[in-house]
Scaffold this motif. Sequence first.
Motif, PDB file in Angstrom:
ATOM      1  N   TYR A   1      51.105  45.696  54.438  1.00 44.36           N
ATOM      2  CA  TYR A   1      49.789  45.996  55.012  1.00 44.36           C
ATOM      3  C   TYR A   1      49.371  44.982  56.070  1.00 44.36           C
ATOM      4  O   TYR A   1      49.611  43.789  55.934  1.00 44.36           O
ATOM      5  CB  TYR A   1      48.738  46.046  53.889  1.00 44.36           C
ATOM      6  N   ASN A   2      48.685  45.520  57.064  1.00 42.81           N
ATOM      7  CA  ASN A   2      48.136  44.667  58.119  1.00 42.81           C
ATOM      8  C   ASN A   2      46.698  44.272  57.801  1.00 42.81           C
ATOM      9  O   ASN A   2      46.170  43.311  58.334  1.00 42.81           O
ATOM     10  CB  ASN A   2      48.182  45.449  59.435  1.00 42.81           C
ATOM     11  N   LEU A   3      46.078  45.050  56.910  1.00 39.81           N
ATOM     12  CA  LEU A   3      44.658  44.842  56.593  1.00 39.81           C
ATOM     13  C   LEU A   3      44.399  45.199  55.143  1.00 39.81           C
ATOM     14  O   LEU A   3      44.900  46.205  54.652  1.00 39.81           O
ATOM     15  CB  LEU A   3      43.802  45.757  57.492  1.00 39.81           C
ATOM     16  N   MET A   4      43.632  44.342  54.456  1.00 32.15           N
ATOM     17  CA  MET A   4      43.083  44.740  53.159  1.00 32.15           C
ATOM     18  C   MET A   4      41.584  44.561  53.230  1.00 32.15           C
ATOM     19  O   MET A   4      41.086  43.539  53.710  1.00 32.15           O
ATOM     20  CB  MET A   4      43.660  43.899  52.021  1.00 32.15           C
ATOM     21  N   LEU A   5      40.850  45.582  52.788  1.00 35.70           N
ATOM     22  CA  LEU A   5      39.389  45.487  52.772  1.00 35.70           C
ATOM     23  C   LEU A   5      38.924  45.196  51.357  1.00 35.70           C
ATOM     24  O   LEU A   5      39.300  45.896  50.411  1.00 35.70           O
ATOM     25  CB  LEU A   5      38.760  46.813  53.219  1.00 35.70           C
ATOM     26  N   GLU A   6      38.102  44.177  51.217  1.00 37.13           N
ATOM     27  CA  GLU A   6      37.549  43.791  49.919  1.00 37.13           C
ATOM     28  C   GLU A   6      36.075  44.156  49.872  1.00 37.13           C
ATOM     29  O   GLU A   6      35.291  43.706  50.691  1.00 37.13           O
ATOM     30  CB  GLU A   6      37.724  42.271  49.726  1.00 37.13           C
ATOM     31  N   GLN A   7      35.738  44.981  48.863  1.00 38.52           N
ATOM     32  CA  GLN A   7      34.334  45.396  48.702  1.00 38.52           C
ATOM     33  C   GLN A   7      34.106  45.625  47.214  1.00 38.52           C
ATOM     34  O   GLN A   7      34.617  46.565  46.631  1.00 38.52           O
ATOM     35  CB  GLN A   7      34.108  46.646  49.565  1.00 38.52           C
ATOM     36  N   THR A   8      33.395  44.677  46.594  1.00 40.91           N
ATOM     37  CA  THR A   8      33.091  44.710  45.146  1.00 40.91           C
ATOM     38  C   THR A   8      34.289  44.983  44.224  1.00 40.91           C
ATOM     39  O   THR A   8      34.143  45.637  43.199  1.00 40.91           O
ATOM     40  CB  THR A   8      31.940  45.693  44.811  1.00 40.91           C
ATOM     41  N   PHE A   9      35.455  44.479  44.596  1.00 38.74           N
ATOM     42  CA  PHE A   9      36.571  44.485  43.647  1.00 38.74           C
ATOM     43  C   PHE A   9      36.790  43.069  43.105  1.00 38.74           C
ATOM     44  O   PHE A   9      36.934  42.873  41.899  1.00 38.74           O
ATOM     45  CB  PHE A   9      37.852  45.030  44.292  1.00 38.74           C
ATOM     46  N   PHE A  10      36.770  42.071  43.998  1.00 39.55           N
ATOM     47  CA  PHE A  10      36.964  40.680  43.552  1.00 39.55           C
ATOM     48  C   PHE A  10      35.908  40.311  42.496  1.00 39.55           C
ATOM     49  O   PHE A  10      36.215  39.641  41.511  1.00 39.55           O
ATOM     50  CB  PHE A  10      36.856  39.751  44.766  1.00 39.55           C
ATOM     51  N   CYS A  11      34.690  40.794  42.682  1.00 38.53           N
ATOM     52  CA  CYS A  11      33.629  40.465  41.708  1.00 38.53           C
ATOM     53  C   CYS A  11      33.722  41.326  40.454  1.00 38.53           C
ATOM     54  O   CYS A  11      33.075  41.037  39.449  1.00 38.53           O
ATOM     55  CB  CYS A  11      32.247  40.587  42.338  1.00 38.53           C
ATOM     56  N   ALA A  12      34.528  42.398  40.522  1.00 36.89           N
ATOM     57  CA  ALA A  12      34.655  43.287  39.363  1.00 36.89           C
ATOM     58  C   ALA A  12      35.672  42.768  38.351  1.00 36.89           C
ATOM     59  O   ALA A  12      35.588  43.065  37.163  1.00 36.89           O
ATOM     60  CB  ALA A  12      35.067  44.688  39.831  1.00 36.89           C
ATOM     61  N   ILE A  13      36.628  42.003  38.836  1.00 39.91           N
ATOM     62  CA  ILE A  13      37.657  41.482  37.931  1.00 39.91           C
ATOM     63  C   ILE A  13      37.184  40.173  37.300  1.00 39.91           C
ATOM     64  O   ILE A  13      36.353  39.465  37.882  1.00 39.91           O
ATOM     65  CB  ILE A  13      39.016  41.258  38.661  1.00 39.91           C
TER      66      ILE A  13
END
Length: 200
Positions: free
Chosen positions: A109-121
Motif C-alpha cells: 500500500y501507498n496509503l493507509m487512512l486511520e480513523q477511529t481504529f487506533f483508539c478502538a484497539i
Amino acid sequence: MAEDSGYSKEDWQKHYDEDDLRWDLGEVSPPLRHFLENNPISKDRALVPGCGQGHEVVYLAQNGFAVTAVDYTKGATQKLARNLARNRVGAEVICANFFNLGLEHKNRYNLMLEQTFFCAIHPTLRNRYVDLVSRVLKPGGFLVGVFYETGEEDGPPFNTTRAHILRHFSGPFQIEQLEKTNRSAEKRQGKEWFAVLKKR
Ligand SMILES: C[S@@+](CC[C@H](N)C(=O)[O-])C[C@H]1O[C@@H](n2cnc3c(N)ncnc32)[C@H](O)[C@@H]1O
C-alpha cells in the motif's frame, strides 16, 4: 472479551446488531477529506483498517484509489458492501482480524487512512499495529490519520496523546505533520491529532 480489557469482536458486532454506531460520523472524517483534497497522493493502493461502514473507503474508491478495507465484524463489512453498491464503486473488502493480515499484503500500500481504529484497539496492541502498518506500507508510503485524545482512562475509545504518537511511530516513520486539527467533526473538536507519517 478480547486480550486484556479491550472490546472483543462480539462486542463490536453487538453494536452493529443494535444499530448503535455512536462513533460513525456519517461522512468522511473532515480532516482526512481536507488532506486528500489538497495533497496529491499517488492514486495507488490504499488500506482502511477497522473501516466500519466505510465512508473513507467509498471516498477513496470514488477518487481513483484501489482500496482494501478490513473489518472483522460481518455487521461492518455488510454495511460497507451496501454503501459501495449504493455509490456504484468497488473495493476489496476483507472480513478478518487486521492483525492477521498475511504476507500478501507486505509492501502493498501507498496509503493507509486511520480513523477511529487506533483508539478502538486496546493500547497493548499498539506496538503490533505499528509493526503491521510498517510492514504493509511501501517504503515512502503514508499513514495519514486522526488520533483521538479522549482524556479518559478507559475505552474504547482509548486515549491517544501526542507523546503516544511520537513514542510509537517515530522509529519506523518520519513525522511529516502532527498537530491538533481544527477541522474535526463538532463532537471531536479540539480532541484530534492529525498526523501525516511517512514510512522510512
Ligand atoms: C470505532 S469503530 C470505527 C469504524 C470506522 N473507522 C468509523 O470511523 O466509522 C472500530 C471498528 O474497528 C473494528 N475492529 C476492531 N478491532 C478490529 C480488528 N482487530 N480487526 C479488524 N477490525 C477491527 C470494529 O469492528 C469496528 O467496526
